[in-house]
Write a protein that holds these residues in place. Sequence first.
Motif, mmCIF file in Angstrom:
data_model
loop_
_atom_site.group_PDB
_atom_site.id
_atom_site.type_symbol
_atom_site.label_atom_id
_atom_site.label_comp_id
_atom_site.label_asym_id
_atom_site.label_seq_id
_atom_site.Cartn_x
_atom_site.Cartn_y
_atom_site.Cartn_z
ATOM 1 N N SER A 90 -5.415 -11.843 20.602
ATOM 2 C CA SER A 90 -4.060 -11.917 20.087
ATOM 3 C C SER A 90 -3.767 -13.396 19.878
ATOM 4 O O SER A 90 -4.577 -14.247 20.234
ATOM 5 C CB SER A 90 -3.058 -11.310 21.058
ATOM 6 N N ALA A 91 -2.605 -13.679 19.326
ATOM 7 C CA ALA A 91 -2.278 -15.078 19.078
ATOM 8 C C ALA A 91 -2.252 -15.891 20.367
ATOM 9 O O ALA A 91 -2.499 -17.094 20.370
ATOM 10 C CB ALA A 91 -0.935 -15.174 18.366
ATOM 11 N N SER A 92 -1.977 -15.217 21.478
ATOM 12 C CA SER A 92 -1.870 -15.928 22.748
ATOM 13 C C SER A 92 -3.091 -15.753 23.626
ATOM 14 O O SER A 92 -3.152 -16.315 24.720
ATOM 15 C CB SER A 92 -0.623 -15.449 23.506
ATOM 16 N N THR A 93 -4.048 -15.005 23.176
ATOM 17 C CA THR A 93 -5.247 -14.737 23.979
ATOM 18 C C THR A 93 -6.471 -15.179 23.215
ATOM 19 O O THR A 93 -7.005 -14.445 22.392
ATOM 20 C CB THR A 93 -5.346 -13.250 24.342
ATOM 21 N N THR A 94 -6.862 -16.413 23.469
ATOM 22 C CA THR A 94 -8.046 -16.969 22.826
ATOM 23 C C THR A 94 -8.927 -17.596 23.903
ATOM 24 O O THR A 94 -8.444 -18.003 24.966
ATOM 25 C CB THR A 94 -7.672 -18.038 21.789
#
Length: 117
Positions: free
Chosen positions: A53-57
């Motif tokens: 997700s945008a916050s899970t990299t």
Amino acid sequence: QVQLVESGGGLVQAGGSLRLSCAASGSTFSINTMGWSRQAPGKQREWVAFMMSASTTTYTDSVKGRFTISGDNAKNTIDLQMNNLKPEDTAVYYCHGGSPSRPYQYWGQGTQVTVSS
């Protein structure tokens, strides 16, 4: 089925930047995670970055602080911004996608990145 197509590779001098893009098509609803891997000549393929997700990299240690993965869910694309490139970053870069339990289910054809010293 899902098709992944990479673009954006090329030749760059050390210290330079490149941006890779990957476009997904087909049954994209089955993809929850996407990422990039690379394979240098004579070496095994290694993962570079993942995005759930945008916050899970997450990034492999060798590229932290230099590479950034981002995505556009509406367009079914992910990008890899690569800054401060080093000769050891030279490799064929592959986009991949799948479910969290099968993140390497689908692969693109690869794009060559060459960094000259």
